[in-house]
Design a protein around this motif. Structure first.
Motif, PDB file in Angstrom:
ATOM      1  N   THR A  33       0.808  -1.221   0.000  1.00 16.43           N
ATOM      2  CA  THR A  33       0.000   0.000   0.000  1.00 16.43           C
ATOM      3  C   THR A  33       0.844   1.275   0.000  1.00 16.43           C
ATOM      4  O   THR A  33       0.322   2.359  -0.264  1.00 16.43           O
ATOM      5  CB  THR A  33      -0.887   0.044   1.261  1.00 16.43           C
ATOM      6  OG1 THR A  33      -0.015   0.083   2.411  1.00 16.43           O
ATOM      7  CG2 THR A  33      -1.805  -1.170   1.361  1.00 16.43           C
ATOM      8  N   GLY A  34       2.107   1.132   0.339  1.00 14.25           N
ATOM      9  CA  GLY A  34       2.956   2.314   0.461  1.00 14.25           C
ATOM     10  C   GLY A  34       2.644   3.121   1.708  1.00 14.25           C
ATOM     11  O   GLY A  34       3.169   4.225   1.895  1.00 14.25           O
ATOM     12  N   PRO A 333       4.502  -7.285  -4.073  1.00  9.33           N
ATOM     13  CA  PRO A 333       5.245  -6.059  -4.393  1.00  9.33           C
ATOM     14  C   PRO A 333       6.743  -6.197  -4.099  1.00  9.33           C
ATOM     15  O   PRO A 333       7.154  -7.116  -3.400  1.00  9.33           O
ATOM     16  CB  PRO A 333       4.632  -5.043  -3.420  1.00  9.33           C
ATOM     17  CG  PRO A 333       4.254  -5.883  -2.241  1.00  9.33           C
ATOM     18  CD  PRO A 333       3.803  -7.208  -2.784  1.00  9.33           C
ATOM     19  N   LEU A 334       7.515  -5.252  -4.611  1.00 17.13           N
ATOM     20  CA  LEU A 334       8.895  -5.085  -4.139  1.00 17.13           C
ATOM     21  C   LEU A 334       8.818  -4.429  -2.765  1.00 17.13           C
ATOM     22  O   LEU A 334       7.801  -3.845  -2.393  1.00 17.13           O
ATOM     23  CB  LEU A 334       9.685  -4.227  -5.127  1.00 17.13           C
ATOM     24  CG  LEU A 334       9.821  -4.851  -6.530  1.00 17.13           C
ATOM     25  CD1 LEU A 334      10.524  -3.888  -7.479  1.00 17.13           C
ATOM     26  CD2 LEU A 334      10.567  -6.165  -6.473  1.00 17.13           C
ATOM     27  N   ILE A 335       9.905  -4.524  -2.016  1.00 21.36           N
ATOM     28  CA  ILE A 335       9.844  -4.160  -0.597  1.00 21.36           C
ATOM     29  C   ILE A 335       9.636  -2.677  -0.353  1.00 21.36           C
ATOM     30  O   ILE A 335       9.039  -2.290   0.657  1.00 21.36           O
ATOM     31  CB  ILE A 335      11.110  -4.659   0.150  1.00 21.36           C
ATOM     32  CG1 ILE A 335      10.956  -4.505   1.671  1.00 21.36           C
ATOM     33  CG2 ILE A 335      12.354  -3.943  -0.322  1.00 21.36           C
ATOM     34  CD1 ILE A 335       9.929  -5.374   2.291  1.00 21.36           C
ATOM     35  N   GLY A 368      -6.967  -1.342  -6.037  1.00 20.23           N
ATOM     36  CA  GLY A 368      -7.089  -1.328  -4.577  1.00 20.23           C
ATOM     37  C   GLY A 368      -5.742  -1.154  -3.887  1.00 20.23           C
ATOM     38  O   GLY A 368      -5.681  -0.936  -2.677  1.00 20.23           O
ATOM     39  N   PHE A 369      -4.647  -1.289  -4.650  1.00 23.15           N
ATOM     40  CA  PHE A 369      -3.288  -1.169  -4.084  1.00 23.15           C
ATOM     41  C   PHE A 369      -2.457  -0.273  -4.998  1.00 23.15           C
ATOM     42  O   PHE A 369      -1.320  -0.587  -5.338  1.00 23.15           O
ATOM     43  CB  PHE A 369      -2.643  -2.552  -3.946  1.00 23.15           C
ATOM     44  CG  PHE A 369      -3.356  -3.445  -2.968  1.00 23.15           C
ATOM     45  CD1 PHE A 369      -2.958  -3.508  -1.642  1.00 23.15           C
ATOM     46  CD2 PHE A 369      -4.453  -4.198  -3.367  1.00 23.15           C
ATOM     47  CE1 PHE A 369      -3.627  -4.312  -0.737  1.00 23.15           C
ATOM     48  CE2 PHE A 369      -5.127  -5.005  -2.461  1.00 23.15           C
ATOM     49  CZ  PHE A 369      -4.720  -5.060  -1.144  1.00 23.15           C
TER      50      PHE A 369
END
Ligand code: NAD
Length: 505
Positions: A33-34, A333-335, A368-369
């Motif tokens: 989500t960041g 996702p990437l980290i 949504g993300f």
């Protein structure tokens, strides 16, 4: 923006939660989500000092250090079982924090963590903690016992890509040998390390397993320089590993380094191409390419190159990217944004060097993300070892495809790297593959598949991928030191031959 209701992870020292001395916390961001989703202690040297003191005290307790093998084996079984009993909770926490898919984390990582404790619980039953040597010619009548003793307080510093798995590779052999530990998890993914410390405190005496949270340059550095730490076991980048080795030299600490990689998968012309296409993608795309031993270079014989790439592109289109907690997701996702930007820059550099993006290469927007760090599975053809993207570790879902012909030696191309963590061969001629495997400069070689990690097989690097081996019974060796205790049974001084060198009888 962080808000007060975020879960906070203070340190875990001497069996209890411990607020950071300076009261400071770092934000921890959910990579899907960041957004900030929890906070972790931003520790300092004083916190490290507290943890090392607790670990030292716990080590001085003979009840822990000199525990019988039978009892310690039971303890290790209990630790493995508590991981399994809390597997669903740990898996969800791990998936949310690292971006690893819930299907893999619960189906592989959690089981592998528990299994390593079980493997070492068995291994220590036969482990030679003491060995008796009978008398030899000289000195006469001397019996010697060779003892393998724990080192003392060991520091474990881990990376963010497989947080709980990497942690287990260090603490399981350290505890199996009777050491105490101070752990520093990556500040990006501390959650499961703290939860495990809490769970293990139901079994381990206070001070045996401590966690200090914080940044590498503060908490990590304080651990590496601390005079009462006997060993540092580190998993992370080659650059940090080199720095740690240099820094640890001042106190002559033992160091184990599990560092970066640029694994080469060789596809021979006789390979089963359906297997190779699936295996090569599995080798690079698992954990969105954030695996040190990923198949990030793909060396393909020209006779099968085009058909293999075509099939890989077909398969890559079907990889589901999305919320790692959704059981249908194959790639999360990437980290972090920094990692996303780094991967994107490598893809740009590949294009600039004249390589072609056969598939992917772009950010994936997930409904949504929208603020998550999702990258498409990316296949880059026309690569050569000298191109930056094909020789540096990208740590993302990007495979650099290198074509070779009959006049080329694929093993030499694979070995032409400063790294040496993993390598592999896809071929139907597994006899020839055994010979190739012996010539590949890598700590793990896999034939006709990838990521064949076993908890009972040693894992570690050649060259700049580091040194030392984790997992398997061998891993206990590096958490012990050897002492020989010799006893003379001759009671008459004149009958001791060496005494005649000094004395007249
Ligand atoms: P990193 O080197 O940036 O950080 C790793 C850990 O070291 C973190 O906990 C960090 O806080 C700490 N650290 C940073 N500076 C430090 C210092 N000066 N002193 C002490 N500790 C310090 O690596 P990363 O980005 O977290 O992880 C990715 C890297 O890890 C990749 O290169 C990957 O290949 C490698 N890795 C290797 C293995 C293996 O088994 N060989 C496994 C997983 C990841």
């Amino acid at each position: 923006m962080s808000t007060p209701e975020h879960t906070r992870y203070p340190h875990f020292i001497n069996g209890i939660k411990s607020e950071p001395t300076n009261g400071a916390y770092l934000d921890v961001v959910d990579p899907s989500t960041g957004q900030v989703h929890c906070k972790t202690a931003d520790g300092c040297e004083a916190d490290v000092q507290n943890a090392v003191s607790a670990a030292n005290l716990a080590f001085s307790n003979p009840a822990w250090r000199e525990m019988s093998k039978a009892h310690r084996s039971q303890v290790l079984y209990q630790l493995g079982n508590i991981v399994l009993a809390n597997g669903a909770e740990l898996a969800e926490l791990e998936s949310r924090s690292s971006g690893g898919t819930i299907t893999r984390v619960s189906g592989l990582d959690i089981i592998a963590v528990a299994d390593l404790f079980f493997v070492l619980a068995e291994a220590i039953k036969d482990y030679s903690f003491s060995e008796f040597l009978p008398p030899r010619l000289i000195p006469e009548q001397v019996h010697t016992t060779v003892l393998r003793e724990p080192l003392g307080v060991c520091a474990a510093i881990t990376a963010w890509n497989f947080p709980i798995l990497l942690l287990s590779w260090k603490i399981a052999p350290a505890l199996a040998a009777g050491n105490t530990v101070v752990v520093k998890a990556s500040e990006l993914t501390p959650q499961t390390t703290f939860r495990l410390a809490e769970l293990f405190s139901e079994i381990l005496p206070p001070g045996v397993f401590n966690v200090v949270s914080g940044r590498g340059e503060t908490v990590g550095e304080a651990l590496v320089t601390h005079p009462n730490i006997a060993k540092v076991s580190f998993t992370g980048s080659t650059a940090t590993g080199k720095h740690i080795q240099r820094t640890a030299a001042d106190t002559l600490k033992r160091v184990t380094l599990e560092l970066g990689g640029k694994g080469a998968a060789i596809v021979m012309p006789d390979a089963n191409l359906e297997l190779a296409a699936h295996g090569a993608l599995f080798g690079i795309m698992m954990n969105s390419g954030q695996a040190c031993e990923a198949a990030s270079r793909l060396l393909v014989h020209e006779a099968v190159h085009d058909v293999l790439i075509e099939r890989m592109v077909d398969l890559a289109k079907k990889i589901t990217i999305g919320n790692p907690l959704d059981p249908d997701t194959a790639m999360g996702p990437l980290i972090s944004k920094a990692q996303f930007d780094k991967v994107a820059a490598f893809i740009d550099s590949a294009k600039g060097a004249g390589a072609s993006v056969a598939f992917g290469g772009k950010r994936q927007v997930v409904s949504g993300f929208e603020n998550g760090y999702f990258m498409q599975p990316t296949i880059i053809t026309g690569s050569t070892n000298s191109m930056t993207h094909a020789c540096e570790e990208i740590f993302g879902p990007v495979v650099s495809v290198i074509r070779f012909g009959d006049d080329d030696d694929p093993v030499a191309i694979a070995n032409d790297s400063r790294y040496g963590l993993s390598a592999g061969i896809f071929t139907e001629n597994v006899v020839r593959a055994q010979g190739m495997a012996r010539n590949l400069q890598a700590g793990s070689v896999w034939i006709n598949d990838w990521h064949m990690m076993r908890t009972d097989a040693p894992f570690g690097g050649y060259k700049e991928s580091g040194y030392g081996r984790e997992m398997g019974a061998h891993s206990i060796d590096s958490y012990t030191q050897i002492k020989s205790v010799s006893t003379g049974f001759e009671r008459e001084p004149a009958r001791k031959l060496p005494h005649h060198f000094i004395h007249k009888f």
